[in-house]
Structures are given as structure tokens and as C-alpha cells.
Design a protein around this motif. Sequence first.
Motif, short mmCIF file in Angstrom:
data_model
loop_
_atom_site.label_atom_id
_atom_site.label_comp_id
_atom_site.label_asym_id
_atom_site.label_seq_id
_atom_site.Cartn_x
_atom_site.Cartn_y
_atom_site.Cartn_z
N ILE A 21 1.29 -1.08 -0.02
CA ILE A 21 0.21 0.25 -0.01
C ILE A 21 1.13 1.31 -0.08
O ILE A 21 0.46 2.06 0.02
N HIS A 22 2.34 1.02 -0.07
CA HIS A 22 3.13 2.85 0.16
C HIS A 22 3.56 2.83 -0.97
O HIS A 22 3.24 3.85 -1.49
N THR A 23 3.85 1.80 -2.31
CA THR A 23 4.00 2.48 -3.75
C THR A 23 3.53 1.38 -4.63
O THR A 23 3.81 2.28 -5.68
N ASP A 24 2.41 0.27 -4.33
CA ASP A 24 1.52 0.68 -5.28
C ASP A 24 0.50 0.65 -5.33
O ASP A 24 -0.61 0.28 -4.83
N VAL A 25 -0.17 1.90 -6.44
CA VAL A 25 -1.26 2.16 -6.88
C VAL A 25 -2.61 1.32 -7.06
O VAL A 25 -3.12 1.49 -6.35
N GLU A 26 -2.07 0.04 -7.58
CA GLU A 26 -3.36 -0.73 -7.23
C GLU A 26 -3.65 -1.09 -6.87
O GLU A 26 -4.54 -1.62 -6.29
N TYR A 27 -2.28 -1.47 -6.00
CA TYR A 27 -3.01 -2.67 -4.81
C TYR A 27 -3.40 -1.76 -3.94
O TYR A 27 -4.25 -2.04 -3.12
N ALA A 28 -3.03 -0.18 -3.42
CA ALA A 28 -3.51 0.35 -2.53
C ALA A 28 -4.69 1.06 -2.72
O ALA A 28 -5.87 0.99 -2.22
N LYS A 29 -5.57 0.95 -4.33
CA LYS A 29 -6.53 0.79 -4.34
C LYS A 29 -7.82 0.04 -4.06
O LYS A 29 -8.77 0.13 -3.71
N GLU A 30 -7.11 -1.51 -3.87
CA GLU A 30 -7.63 -2.54 -4.67
C GLU A 30 -7.45 -2.90 -2.63
O GLU A 30 -9.22 -3.36 -1.70
N GLN A 31 -6.82 -2.14 -1.53
CA GLN A 31 -7.44 -2.22 -0.60
C GLN A 31 -8.46 -0.94 0.37
O GLN A 31 -8.23 -0.64 1.53
N GLY A 32 -9.49 -0.54 -1.10
CA GLY A 32 -9.63 0.82 -0.01
C GLY A 32 -9.19 2.34 -0.10
O GLY A 32 -9.85 3.24 -0.03
N LEU A 33 -8.09 2.48 -0.62
CA LEU A 33 -7.41 3.44 -0.10
C LEU A 33 -7.75 4.77 -1.53
O LEU A 33 -7.27 3.91 -2.80
N SER A 34 -6.83 5.92 -1.41
CA SER A 34 -7.91 6.35 -3.11
C SER A 34 -5.88 6.45 -3.12
O SER A 34 -5.88 6.13 -4.75
#
Lengths: 158, 142
Positions: free
Chosen positions: B42-55
Motif C-alpha cells: 500500500i506504500h508504492t503500489d497504486v493498484e494494490y492500494a486502491k484494491e485495499q480501499g485507499l485512494s
Amino acid sequence: VLGGYISDLEKGDEFEPVRYTLSSESVIAYSDGNEEDGDWFHGDSNPWGKQVRPPTMIHSDKMRLLEVNCAKERRIAGMTGEVELDSDARIHFEYHCRQHSPAFVGEELVLSGRIKDRFERKGREYLQYELEVNTADGRLVTTYLDRTLLRYTPKENA
Amino acid sequence: MSELTANPTLPQTGEELNGPDIKVTPERLQVADKKAHVGANIHTDVEYAKEQGLSAPIVDGMLSVNYLSSLLTRAYGQAYIERGELQCKFIKPVYVDQVVRPRAIVGEREPGEDGRERQLLETWVELEDGTKVVVGKASVEL
């Protein structure tokens, strides 16, 4: 429950202790990675005459304990990018470290701790860790409390 | 490398401690924890961060903690490393390329352990516009 995923941990779970010898390389790598360029953390030039670690390295100790006690947690192994992740990312919510003495390079450290609480607030689940670092000869180094959100998205939105 | 001081001149009650402004670039994040920030995260991966509910990817909170700890190391020296305490709550996310600044205000002193005085501090990390992203407190047995 130990041995599974971090999300399997429950209130009262006691971690299997972890022992390791604090290396100069690990202290330098941690310090450099977090932009702490103080000379005390890079060599023996300090008031104690031996390289010391930053207090914040307790967070690396937490990860060491989780690696040993949550064998199914591929998120930790997954940090290498070599395996597909099968668990949610956690969000650090609270850090609370108290130093009782310094930890020096070359000392054997003993990490121990437990899950103090697991609770839900506004649909989100949290783990509260209570950890302790001692030297192998019994000197208390650090006590640590930590609250971590198990999943960012609340249950009703999952 | 900076030379740390064992017994620096202690700041007085009411004094503000200000760390440097730090722009948290992707390169800084990669360096901060190579092990944690390689692969899906969730710190450097845009797609994964979004998958986890973060903007968007968020900055590892320990980076802010370390900036505060460095501030206290320079203000209190040996006493902080031996008998310091730091509590931080991460109340807002920090996104990549935002600028953060570690800060503290020196509070009162109270009786501590072993006849020492305990210095209390309010600590926080703020963005350029003053928005607090990490709040907490610290103490050092002098």
C-alpha cells in the motif's frame, strides 16, 4: 491463534519468543533507511563507546515476532514480491515505545509479547500488541504498545 | 553523518522544537524499508492500494515516527536513548510527495523515577498547511 495469519491472532495469544544478535549492518540499514544519520547509530563513537540502535527499531522486532508466529502470513513473505498475496494490508494506527536502557550491537536480544486486545470500532478491527525486548542476560531494553488496523475497508463495505 | 551530543542544552518549557521539512518522495519510501516496499504493497503500489480501499498509496507511518525520534535524539541526547518514551497516533494518511515536518512543544517537568525529573512534551507531524497527520506525546527522564 498462533501459526496462521496475523488476522487469526486473538486476545491473549502469547508469542513464541525470538532471539537474535543485533548486528551493526542491521542498525546502519535501519538508520539510513529512515534518514537518521546520527553518528551514534553508525559506529562506536558515542557516550557508551559501542554502537547503539535507535529506539524505533522496536518496530522491526515486531515484524520479527510476526514472521515466526504467523507462518501462513504470506504478506510478510509477499514483501519480496515473489508470491501472490492472500491477506489484507494492515494499517499502523498507534506506536508507543518506552526505553528502559539502550540496545547495543553484538548483544543478544530476546523479543517477547502478546496480543493484549482485539476489538472492533466503527466496523474496523484492531489488534493491540504488547511487546518487550530484553537482553539475553535479563536487562530490560524496551516496552512497546502498538495498535494496528487489520483492514482499511470497514466490514459493511467489504 | 551528523555528530550527536550526549548532553545538549535542554530546551525550556514552552519552547518549540522543529525538524526539517521533508518531501516524502517515492525514492525515500523505497529506501525507508526495502523489504516492505517491494512487490504489492500500500506504500508504492497504486493498484494494490486502491484494491485495499485507499485512494492512493500512503506513506509508511514509521517514517514519521523516525523523524520525531530523530528530533528528540538531538534535543535530549543520551537521556532519550536510555529513558525516552514516544507515543504516536496516525490520524491522517500521508501521501507520496507531500511535505511533512516533525514538531514538538516542551511541556512541564514532573517527578520521574529514581529521583530524576521527567520532561513532558507534546509531539506531532504536520503537513505544509499545518494539518496534523501524527499526534502524540513524549517524555524523557532527565
